[in-house]
Design an enzyme around this catalytic site. Sequence first.
Site, PDB file in Angstrom:
ATOM      1  N   ASP A   1       5.992  99.837   8.474  1.00  0.00           N
ATOM      2  CA  ASP A   1       5.719  98.404   8.326  1.00  0.00           C
ATOM      3  C   ASP A   1       6.950  97.603   8.752  1.00  0.00           C
ATOM      4  O   ASP A   1       7.712  97.127   7.915  1.00  0.00           O
ATOM      5  CB  ASP A   1       5.363  98.164   6.844  1.00  0.00           C
ATOM      6  CG  ASP A   1       5.070  96.713   6.526  1.00  0.00           C
ATOM      7  OD1 ASP A   1       4.785  95.935   7.445  1.00  0.00           O
ATOM      8  OD2 ASP A   1       5.126  96.358   5.326  1.00  0.00           O
TER       9      ASP A   1
ATOM     10  N   ARG B   1       3.464  98.985  -6.697  1.00  0.00           N
ATOM     11  CA  ARG B   1       3.869  99.137  -8.094  1.00  0.00           C
ATOM     12  C   ARG B   1       2.837  99.758  -9.038  1.00  0.00           C
ATOM     13  O   ARG B   1       3.238 100.493  -9.949  1.00  0.00           O
ATOM     14  CB  ARG B   1       4.373  97.797  -8.621  1.00  0.00           C
ATOM     15  CG  ARG B   1       5.716  97.434  -7.977  1.00  0.00           C
ATOM     16  CD  ARG B   1       6.018  95.972  -8.032  1.00  0.00           C
ATOM     17  NE  ARG B   1       5.131  95.200  -7.188  1.00  0.00           N
ATOM     18  CZ  ARG B   1       5.188  93.877  -7.063  1.00  0.00           C
ATOM     19  NH1 ARG B   1       6.094  93.194  -7.743  1.00  0.00           N
ATOM     20  NH2 ARG B   1       4.351  93.250  -6.257  1.00  0.00           N
TER      21      ARG B   1
ATOM     22  N   LYS C   1       3.709 103.944   3.003  1.00  0.00           N
ATOM     23  CA  LYS C   1       4.177 102.794   3.797  1.00  0.00           C
ATOM     24  C   LYS C   1       5.690 102.700   3.666  1.00  0.00           C
ATOM     25  O   LYS C   1       6.227 102.597   2.567  1.00  0.00           O
ATOM     26  CB  LYS C   1       3.541 101.490   3.299  1.00  0.00           C
ATOM     27  CG  LYS C   1       4.008 100.277   4.105  1.00  0.00           C
ATOM     28  CD  LYS C   1       3.215  99.025   3.749  1.00  0.00           C
ATOM     29  CE  LYS C   1       3.762  98.248   2.590  1.00  0.00           C
ATOM     30  NZ  LYS C   1       5.008  97.518   2.873  1.00  0.00           N
TER      31      LYS C   1
ATOM     32  N   THR D   1       0.907  86.254   3.490  1.00  0.00           N
ATOM     33  CA  THR D   1       0.251  85.658   2.319  1.00  0.00           C
ATOM     34  C   THR D   1       1.166  84.661   1.609  1.00  0.00           C
ATOM     35  O   THR D   1       0.720  83.857   0.810  1.00  0.00           O
ATOM     36  CB  THR D   1      -0.205  86.741   1.322  1.00  0.00           C
ATOM     37  OG1 THR D   1       0.827  87.711   1.234  1.00  0.00           O
ATOM     38  CG2 THR D   1      -1.487  87.393   1.764  1.00  0.00           C
TER      39      THR D   1
ATOM     40  N   LYS E   1       6.746  95.079  11.238  1.00  0.00           N
ATOM     41  CA  LYS E   1       6.309  93.737  11.642  1.00  0.00           C
ATOM     42  C   LYS E   1       7.063  93.203  12.860  1.00  0.00           C
ATOM     43  O   LYS E   1       7.743  92.167  12.784  1.00  0.00           O
ATOM     44  CB  LYS E   1       6.477  92.753  10.476  1.00  0.00           C
ATOM     45  CG  LYS E   1       5.656  93.094   9.252  1.00  0.00           C
ATOM     46  CD  LYS E   1       5.740  91.997   8.205  1.00  0.00           C
ATOM     47  CE  LYS E   1       4.938  92.282   6.965  1.00  0.00           C
ATOM     48  NZ  LYS E   1       5.509  93.335   6.084  1.00  0.00           N
TER      49      LYS E   1
ATOM     50  N   ASP F   1       8.707  89.745  19.026  1.00  0.00           N
ATOM     51  CA  ASP F   1       9.765  89.450  20.006  1.00  0.00           C
ATOM     52  C   ASP F   1       9.090  89.205  21.345  1.00  0.00           C
ATOM     53  O   ASP F   1       7.867  89.149  21.418  1.00  0.00           O
ATOM     54  CB  ASP F   1      10.752  90.642  20.063  1.00  0.00           C
ATOM     55  CG  ASP F   1      12.154  90.215  20.473  1.00  0.00           C
ATOM     56  OD1 ASP F   1      12.281  89.382  21.399  1.00  0.00           O
ATOM     57  OD2 ASP F   1      13.120  90.728  19.883  1.00  0.00           O
TER      58      ASP F   1
END
Length: 240
Positions: free
Chosen positions: A62, A214, A35, A122, A64, A67
Amino acid sequence: MSHHVIIACDFASREETLRFLAPFEAAQGEKPWLKIGMELYYAEGPQMVRELKEKGYHIFLDLKLHDIPNTVKKDMRVLKDLDVDMVNLHASGGIAMMRAAVEGLTREDGTRPILIAVTQLTSTSQEVMEQELLIEKPLDKVVMHYAKNAREAGLDGVVCSPLEAGKVHEVCGADFVTVTPGVRFAGGEVGDQVRVTTPQRAGEIGSDYLVMGRPITGSEDPVEAYARATREFRQGAEKR
Ligand code: C5P
């Protein structure tokens, strides 16, 4: 083989990214999905994507997008030529914007990268939704409604919590893809993630792709951590 683990390459430079990937280059076996988020993309640009594609990685870009429909359509046309494997946008841009995205992303032969929607971030709480966004419905209803909008617009799936993946499949169908961050090894560090689950459990609940950063990028042996995540995820998915 489906049920892929996507490694979140949350790095600030090409150098750092290639250093992290060096052991994967040396190892035999499946090339991971990666990603690439805004940090790396804004730092290194499309050439970073081209380079990793040439090395054989699958790329989830990614960015996002959010518009007006015409702009998103044109943005997606550019991403189509980059030949990424998965790309996303914000469902809150509306159905017309999502339809325009599908149009822009579709290649001449009718194929296109997997296109998924972010429903609610989230980091957005019920309180923020009500007080700041003036959305008064329960958060889980909003998430499912946005997922249905994405489906109606012709998208392939959504980014969601692994804990919501089963519900998304119930509402939008078994073939509607769920891409789920917030995954941690049993007994591992949780970090700043709040609602987490394990790769195995995510597979059992119904995730189609895991996004893990991570626990893999910070591991002493990232190749082994990636293999473990994939193994446990697929074991879980087989149990469904
Ligand atoms: O390091 P960690 O496994 O927490 O990385 C998760 C990745 O998924 C990060 O790139 C993070 O930005 C992304 N993400 C997330 N939660 C969302 C959407 C994206 O953690 N709702």
